[in-house]
Write a protein that holds these residues in place. Structure first.
Motif, PDB file in Angstrom:
ATOM      1  N   ILE A 120       0.977  -1.252   0.081  1.00  0.00           N
ATOM      2  CA  ILE A 120      -0.066   0.140   0.195  1.00  0.00           C
ATOM      3  C   ILE A 120       0.933   1.414   0.012  1.00  0.00           C
ATOM      4  CG2 ILE A 120      -1.726   1.495   1.129  1.00  0.00           C
ATOM      5  CD1 ILE A 120      -3.083  -1.428   2.101  1.00  0.00           C
ATOM      6  N   ALA A 121       1.745   1.145   0.966  1.00  0.00           N
ATOM      7  CA  ALA A 121       2.743   2.421   0.786  1.00  0.00           C
ATOM      8  C   ALA A 121       3.299   2.741  -0.832  1.00  0.00           C
ATOM      9  CB  ALA A 121       4.213   2.154   1.753  1.00  0.00           C
ATOM     10  N   LYS A 122       3.466   1.560  -1.480  1.00  0.00           N
ATOM     11  CA  LYS A 122       3.987   1.871  -2.840  1.00  0.00           C
ATOM     12  C   LYS A 122       3.022   2.158  -3.676  1.00  0.00           C
ATOM     13  CE  LYS A 122       6.606  -1.586  -4.282  1.00  0.00           C
ATOM     14  NZ  LYS A 122       7.249  -2.586  -5.035  1.00  0.00           N
ATOM     15  N   ASN A 123       1.885   1.509  -3.794  1.00  0.00           N
ATOM     16  CA  ASN A 123       1.039   1.866  -4.676  1.00  0.00           C
ATOM     17  C   ASN A 123      -0.402   2.382  -4.348  1.00  0.00           C
ATOM     18  OD1 ASN A 123       2.747   0.000  -6.096  1.00  0.00           O
ATOM     19  ND2 ASN A 123       1.720  -2.010  -5.450  1.00  0.00           N
ATOM     20  N   GLY A 124      -0.247   2.882  -3.180  1.00  0.00           N
ATOM     21  CA  GLY A 124      -1.629   3.352  -2.572  1.00  0.00           C
ATOM     22  C   GLY A 124      -2.789   2.329  -2.443  1.00  0.00           C
ATOM     23  N   SER A 125      -3.741   2.935  -1.800  1.00  0.00           N
ATOM     24  CA  SER A 125      -4.983   2.442  -1.628  1.00  0.00           C
ATOM     25  C   SER A 125      -6.398   3.101  -1.596  1.00  0.00           C
ATOM     26  CB  SER A 125      -4.938   1.589  -0.434  1.00  0.00           C
ATOM     27  OG  SER A 125      -6.307   1.073   0.161  1.00  0.00           O
ATOM     28  N   GLU A 126      -7.352   2.465  -1.987  1.00  0.00           N
ATOM     29  CA  GLU A 126      -8.514   3.439  -2.190  1.00  0.00           C
ATOM     30  C   GLU A 126      -9.087   3.635  -0.665  1.00  0.00           C
ATOM     31  OE1 GLU A 126     -11.727   0.048  -3.585  1.00  0.00           O
ATOM     32  OE2 GLU A 126     -10.551   1.214  -5.340  1.00  0.00           O
ATOM     33  N   ASN A 127      -8.795   2.835   0.275  1.00  0.00           N
ATOM     34  CA  ASN A 127      -9.177   2.886   1.597  1.00  0.00           C
ATOM     35  C   ASN A 127      -8.406   3.971   2.314  1.00  0.00           C
ATOM     36  OD1 ASN A 127     -11.119   0.861   0.871  1.00  0.00           O
ATOM     37  ND2 ASN A 127      -9.533  -0.744   1.512  1.00  0.00           N
ATOM     38  N   GLU A 128      -8.989   4.638   3.267  1.00  0.00           N
ATOM     39  CA  GLU A 128      -8.266   5.377   4.319  1.00  0.00           C
ATOM     40  C   GLU A 128      -7.322   4.322   5.491  1.00  0.00           C
ATOM     41  OE1 GLU A 128      -7.724   8.569   4.303  1.00  0.00           O
ATOM     42  OE2 GLU A 128      -9.490   9.051   2.802  1.00  0.00           O
ATOM     43  N   TYR A 129      -7.918   3.292   5.608  1.00  0.00           N
ATOM     44  CA  TYR A 129      -7.330   2.184   6.559  1.00  0.00           C
ATOM     45  C   TYR A 129      -7.914   0.952   5.967  1.00  0.00           C
ATOM     46  CZ  TYR A 129     -11.439   3.052   9.062  1.00  0.00           C
ATOM     47  OH  TYR A 129     -13.041   3.418   9.702  1.00  0.00           O
ATOM     48  N   GLU A 130      -7.076  -0.078   6.417  1.00  0.00           N
ATOM     49  CA  GLU A 130      -7.654  -1.465   6.266  1.00  0.00           C
ATOM     50  C   GLU A 130      -7.898  -2.201   7.848  1.00  0.00           C
ATOM     51  OE1 GLU A 130      -7.108  -2.581   3.124  1.00  0.00           O
ATOM     52  OE2 GLU A 130      -6.293  -0.670   2.666  1.00  0.00           O
ATOM     53  N   MET A 131      -9.123  -2.731   7.481  1.00  0.00           N
ATOM     54  CA  MET A 131      -9.399  -3.711   8.580  1.00  0.00           C
ATOM     55  C   MET A 131      -8.858  -5.014   8.778  1.00  0.00           C
ATOM     56  SD  MET A 131     -11.837  -1.854  10.702  1.00  0.00           S
ATOM     57  CE  MET A 131     -13.347  -2.746  11.056  1.00  0.00           C
ATOM     58  N   LEU A 132      -8.283  -5.319   9.630  1.00  0.00           N
ATOM     59  CA  LEU A 132      -7.637  -6.729   9.538  1.00  0.00           C
ATOM     60  C   LEU A 132      -8.407  -7.799  10.121  1.00  0.00           C
ATOM     61  CD1 LEU A 132      -4.448  -7.349   9.271  1.00  0.00           C
ATOM     62  CD2 LEU A 132      -4.408  -7.478  12.095  1.00  0.00           C
TER      63      LEU A 132
END
Ligand SMILES: Cc1ncc(C[n+]2csc(CCOP(=O)(O)OP(=O)(O)O)c2C)c(N)n1
Ligand code: SF4
Ligand code: SF4
Ligand code: SF4
Ligand SMILES: [Mg+2]
Lengths: 391, 308, 92
Positions: free
Chosen positions: A375-387
């Motif tokens: 995610i750090a490299k490519n980004g994500s559409e979410n503000e955060y991920e739920m584990l």
């Protein structure tokens, strides 16, 4: 001499309060805090601890009684969790603003609803801005040591703030660990008696908790804020003293294999121990990963954190609380702001997990780090991920 | 007044512990009551105050009206804070860490703080048996926030949240009987008092604070601003409320009721109600209904005092 | 007005009764006046003043008025049995 015993962490917490010779304990039962206060009432009943144990009718009254007790100059303790801390919330700002030292053991618990007696950090995040010193323990030894030293911190002339020592409900409070229980003589050498300058006493009348209209309120608040921020240096000094005397060292920010790490996982509390297993495994595979564990949540250790994460390109932050509709978990938000002003700043990725007592296995930490780097490299559409939440 | 002698005022302790310079409204009966309570308690006292008019007018930082140690935290928790103070003094005296002298602990609040939001904390402190005196300064509404009704507001009174209207007479409920609630906790001393009878009031305060364990006194506290009554009548109203039987003065010692003052004939409640704007809208019929209820309640009280 | 650096710890006030410095007398629109010939030195006016603005003189026992704090409520005049006090308009 201090002795190592196998004990439930709650009992090691109670033992710490006995060793600190608390004068007044005001508490109301709530899972998973009950074992601490039950043990303390046993001590008082048996005469092993000369204290007044006030069986208040609510946590609101528990914290209120603690305010009265501290203002009278007594060494004061309470313990609570989850809904209890929420009910205390209104009162929490009082000892912080009136500068009434006391110690509270918070056995972190999820908030209703649905009702959950299990652990997460929703309760401690909810009281983040009440002005307390907030310290987070990782294991039973820390609970014991940090509670004793918390009295010294709270009552130190350069601090004079209430202190919460957080321990994860069940995951920490209810486990049996091998813990070095301090010796009374050692504690007495470390912890001076509480001597409160402005105690309620007819011989020198004070007025505490006055009314502050707009022409004075901001000055009072700034004085409080600066004092809390500055208390960090005294906290470090007191922990160093503890380390020098007893050989167990505590710092606002703890690091594990993070010196040259490109990716750093950030955690708080008891899950950190599991996280180290994942770090060890990934290191063995040649991955440059490390762990930072925050022990001091308030005052926030900005400088120590920046220093510990110098080498990092990525930071993957695990929160055990949701900031509903917000940008990330509360710990992650703080870490992002800590680095935002820096020229070289890492990518900071937010994961939320371990809610309501849900476990996180070592493999999940590993997955989280790997996904975080992606995610750090490519980004994500979410503000955060739920584990680990089922789709 | 004759009952207490005309010249006794000068026998009251001269020292003021609730000093002048407070910002209360002109003619505030609540502050008069506080002043008298503090006089009775004297120097060896710690005051725990809830949020409300008394706290606001007396503690504008950086000044204080208080000559004794005083602490305010919140609206609903004075009884709990005072429990902490009392416990702290107890244990520290035991350990030789606090002056070895009796300290009077006064927890106090308005009727809102006592009858409504703080009732739980009050009940807890009574039940646990802390050695303290709780005084409720009853001005029959939330004055500090702008005259909203409380459960201690009398039937028919207008407040900003019990307005009159096509469908409303004003306050639609009867005044909560707090002294009876206190008595139900089996505490050893409960009383009512009025600042129009300062020696009765001060006497009760002394009895209350010298009672071992919790004591409760409800002090009638005229509020010219909230009642829309002339400031110069605050003491007169505090007397009329007793003479009409609307707020009878009594003591309950170890559960036994005793009238503090008897009248051959109660005055008409009109004498008491007329000067007050909060009752001005009431019709003759309304007043008759209220009058009947006052007599009924008064007789019930007398029965408690003499009936057994 | 003072700086935040001068705020005492916990904003605790250590000067008991310091509100006495505040002149509540400025609020007054009327003031009590005594006709000492009628006064029987009973002290009722003293015990009924909400602002502790009446004392009595040590030498002759007559009431002493604190014009710095008296708010002019008129309770004293209303309560005096002998009508030794009456209220007059403040002129300035
Ligand atoms: C938890 C909380 N709710 C509401 C308030 C607002 N509030 C402050 S004082 C007050 C009313 C006080 O009424 P009472 O206790 O009767 O005292 P009085 O001002 O009439 O003397 C209210 C509603 C508050 N301070 N705290
Ligand atoms: S509102 Fe009423 S109780 Fe409050 S200060 Fe004014 S007169 Fe006194
Ligand atoms: S009440 Fe009247 S008679 Fe009594 S002391 Fe005051 S002025 Fe004199
Ligand atoms: S007018 Fe009111 S404030 Fe002034 S002295 Fe008389 S009773 Fe006190
Ligand atoms: Mg009120």
């Amino acid at each position: 001499m201090a002795k190592k015993v196998g004990t439930e962490v709650s009992f090691a917490a109670a033992e710490a309060i006995k060793l600190a010779n608390a004068d007044v304990i005001a508490a109301y039962p709530i899972t998973p805090q009950t074992h601490i206060v039950e043990k303390l009432s046993e001590y008082v009943a048996d005469g092993d601890l000369d204290a007044e144990y006030i069986c208040v009718e609510s946590e609101h009254s528990a914290m209120s009684a603690c305010c009265g007790s501290s203002a009278t100059g007594a060494r004061t303790f309470t313990a609570t969790a989850g809904q209890g801390l929420e009910l205390m919330h209104e009162v929490l700002t009082i000892p912080a603003s009136s500068r009434l030292p006391m110690v509270a053991a918070i056995c972190n618990r999820a908030l209703s609803g649905p009702l959950s007696v299990w652990g997460d950090h929703s309760d401690m995040m909810g009281v983040r801005d009440t002005g307390w010193v907030q310290i987070v323990a990782e294991n039973g030894q820390e609970v014991h040591d940090l509670l004793i030293s918390a009295f010294k911190i709270a009552e130190h002339k350069d601090v004079m703030f209430p202190v919460m020592v957080h321990m994860d409900g069940f995951h920490l409070t209810h486990v049996i660990e091998s813990i070095i229980i301090m010796d009374q003589e050692e504690v007495d050498k470390f912890l001076p008696p509480f001597n409160y300058d402005h105690k309620l006493d007819p011989d020198s009348p004070v007025s505490v908790g006055t009314y502050g209209p707009p022409h004075i309120y901001p000055e009072i608040k700034k004085a409080q804020e600066v004092a809390l921020t500055n208390s960090k240096e005294t906290i470090k000094k007191i922990w160093k003293e503890w380390g020098d005397m007893f050989g167990r060292h505590y710092n606002p920010v703890e690091t594990y294999k993070s010196d040259d790490a490109e990716t750093i996982l950030v955690t708080m509390g008891s899950f950190s121990e599991t996280a180290t297993l994942a770090i060890d495994k990934m290191r063995a595979e040649g991955k440059k990963v490390g762990l930072i564990r925050l022990r001091l949540w308030r005052p926030f250790p900005f400088a120590e954190l920046r220093d510990a994460a110098k080498s990092a390109d990525n930071m993957v932050v695990l929160d055990r609380a949701i900031s509903y509709g917000g940008p990330a978990g509360p710990l992650c938000s703080e870490i992002r702001s800590a680095f935002y002003q820096m020229k070289k700043r890492p990518q900071v990725v937010s994961f939320i997990g371990g809610l309501g007592g849900r476990d996180i296995a070592p493999e999940e930490f590993e997955e989280m780090i790997t996904k975080g780097v992606e995610i750090a490299k490519n980004g994500s559409e979410n503000e955060y991920e739920m584990l680990g939440v089922r789709e | 007044m004759d009952k207490y002698g005309l010249y006794v005022p000068k026998l009251a302790p001269r020292k003021e512990y609730f000093a002048p310079g407070h910002r209360a409204c002109v003619g505030c009966g609540e502050m008069l009551a506080v002043r008298q309570v503090c006089k009775a308690l004297g120097r060896e006292t710690i005051v725990i105050n809830s949020t409300g008019c008394i706290e606001i007018v007396s503690s504008l930082f950086p000044q204080t009206t208080w000559e004794v140690p005083w602490m305010h935290t919140l609206f609903e928790n004075a009884a709990a804070v005072a429990s902490g103070v009392e416990s702290a003094i107890k244990v520290m005296q035991r350990k030789g860490k606090y002056r070895d002298k009796k300290v009077n602990i006064l927890a106090m609040g308005g009727d809102g703080a006592t009858a409504d939001i703080g009732l739980q904390a009050l009940s807890g402190a009574f039940e646990r048996g802390h050695d303290l005196l709780y005084v409720c300064f009853d001005n029959e509404a939330y004055m500090n926030t702008g005259i909203q009704r409380s459960s201690s507001t009398p039937y028919g009174a207008v407040t900003t949240t019990s307005p009159t209207g096509k469908k409303s007479i004003g306050q639609q409920t009867q005044k909560k009987n707090l002294p009876a609630i206190a008595v139900a906790h089996n505490i050893d001393y409960v009383a009512t008092a009025s600042p129009a009878y300062p020696f009765d009031l001060m006497d009760k305060v002394k009895k209350g604070v010298n009672t071992k364990g919790p004591a409760y006194i409800q002090v009638f506290s005229p509020c010219p601003t909230g009642w829309r009554s002339p400031g110069e009548l605050s003491v007169a109203l505090a007397r009329l409320v007793v003479e009409t039987g609307v707020f009878p003065l009594f003591e309950v010692v170890k559960g036994k009721y005793k009238m503090s003052m008897e009248f051959e004939k109660l005055r008409s409640i009109k004498d008491y109600m007329k000067p007050q704007g909060r009752f001005r809208h009431l019709t003759e019929d309304d007043i008759d209904t209220i009058q009947a209820r006052v007599i009924e309640e008064y007789n019930k009280l007398k029965e408690k005092a003499y009936g057994q | 007005m003072f700086s935040w650096k001068e705020i005492p710890i916990g904003a605790i006030v250590t000067a008991p009764g310091s509100a006495k410095e505040y002149r509540t007398g400025d609020w007054r629109s009327q003031r009590p006046e005594w006709d000492l010939a009628k006064c029987i030195k009973c002290g009722l006016c003293y015990i009924y003043c909400p602002d502790a603005s009446i004392g009595w003189k040590q030498d002759d026992g007559y009431p002493w008025w604190d014009e710095y704090h008296c708010k002019g409520c008129g309770i004293c005049a209303n309560e005096c049995w002998t009508k030794a006090i009456h209220m007059v308009e403040e002129t300035e």
